[in-house]
Design an enzyme around this catalytic site. Sequence first.
Site, short mmCIF file in Angstrom:
data_model
loop_
_atom_site.label_atom_id
_atom_site.label_comp_id
_atom_site.label_asym_id
_atom_site.label_seq_id
_atom_site.Cartn_x
_atom_site.Cartn_y
_atom_site.Cartn_z
N HIS A 355 0.84 -1.21 0.00
CA HIS A 355 0.00 0.00 0.00
C HIS A 355 0.87 1.26 0.00
O HIS A 355 2.09 1.21 0.25
CB HIS A 355 -0.95 0.01 1.21
CG HIS A 355 -0.27 0.04 2.54
ND1 HIS A 355 0.24 1.19 3.11
CD2 HIS A 355 -0.03 -0.97 3.43
CE1 HIS A 355 0.77 0.90 4.29
NE2 HIS A 355 0.61 -0.41 4.51
N CYS A 373 3.84 -4.82 6.25
CA CYS A 373 3.41 -4.49 4.89
C CYS A 373 4.59 -4.02 4.04
O CYS A 373 5.64 -3.64 4.57
CB CYS A 373 2.34 -3.41 4.92
SG CYS A 373 0.80 -3.92 5.72
#
Length: 426
Positions: A355, A373
Amino acid sequence: MIANVRLLSGVVSGETTRGKGTHVTVGRGTRRFFGAVAAAAAASLVFAACSSDDGGAPATQTQTGAAGQNQQVGPAAAPVVAKVTTKPANNAKNVAPNGPFTVTVADGTLASVTLTNPDGKKVKGSLAADKKSWKVTEDLGYGKKYTWSGSATSPDGKSVPVKGSFTTVTAQSKVSAHINTADNATYGVGQPIVVTFDQDVSDKKSVEKALKVETSKDVTGSWAWFDDRTVHYRPKAYWPANTKVDVHLDIYGVSFGGGAYGLDDVTSKFTIGRNQVVKANTKTHRFMVYRNGKKVHDYPASYGLDSDPGRVTHSGTHLVMSKSQTYFMTNEKYDYENIEVHWAVRISNNGEFVHGAPWSAAQQGNSNVSHGCANLSEANAEAYYNSVLPGDPVEVTGSTVKLSPADGDYHDWIYSWSKWQSMSAL
């Protein structure tokens, strides 16, 4: 028996003897004598051939017809009768309702065939072009008696009945199946086919035999059971790009064990798209996108903090599972809740995403600071977001913790091919 014929050595005109042999010269006057002897011998042969050693009648009697031809006279041949076979056999019990159900005939043809249920309703079926067989073309019901009727025709035109009955099994419970792929959808080259049942499966062999995958390109693949309710299918290597896949879960009438049977068949048709694979290296802090084997993007990234096992990005082949333009993240263990992120692409069920993360822009490309992430700039995250398909592989390397079954549903590619095959029930 055949009589012996011998020419007697009488005095013949012009007889001479040379050595031990005899040379006979037959003159004009003696030819009639020789011819008479030969005729007599021939007559003797004919007479002998019409006799038998034991004096009884010959095994086959010969008659001479009006035209002088010999004719065989024997017992009349038995008529050929059509032989009808039904499958299952007459009075069979506990028959699986998915068949096959057939009628076949030998030494004849089928004139008509009907199979009816207890209410008298005719079951759909089809007759072969040669009229030698008839088959049911629909599934039957559970716990019902079915009755055959009709007839076959023998070569002499006589009719032979088609008859009999059988009873299908009564299911103690019926099992449903659900599949993760949608009709007419397009997936990445790592996409597994996941089938989930709503009850435990004790007869996995029976069920797995009913699961079929057809492909437009040559693909070697196998099913693997993850637990008593879940079975996955994946190829030996990534799917070939642009492959069409047709899945048939033909479970109706199939035994699941313990008196349970399949409720309904399930199908799915989808397409594998272009080949796109990400190579994400936590040590070099790069996020590289390869399309059809060629590197098309090389983004700087920041991955999970290496010093904290709870934050490290796991090594192994992840798969794109879903994507959201805006997503809110919560992790109570690390004291954050409803943190808004953009261009979020989920790559596992353990909270790992790719992201946009403008707050870590200074660390992207040189250090790992995330909670697991892959952090990209907003622009790079958007570009990747717009390129992905579900099932696209993200191959993470360099970290100290490996992807495992604990990371969720799509850990299919952590297994070697031999290990994967060993997880099949067949």
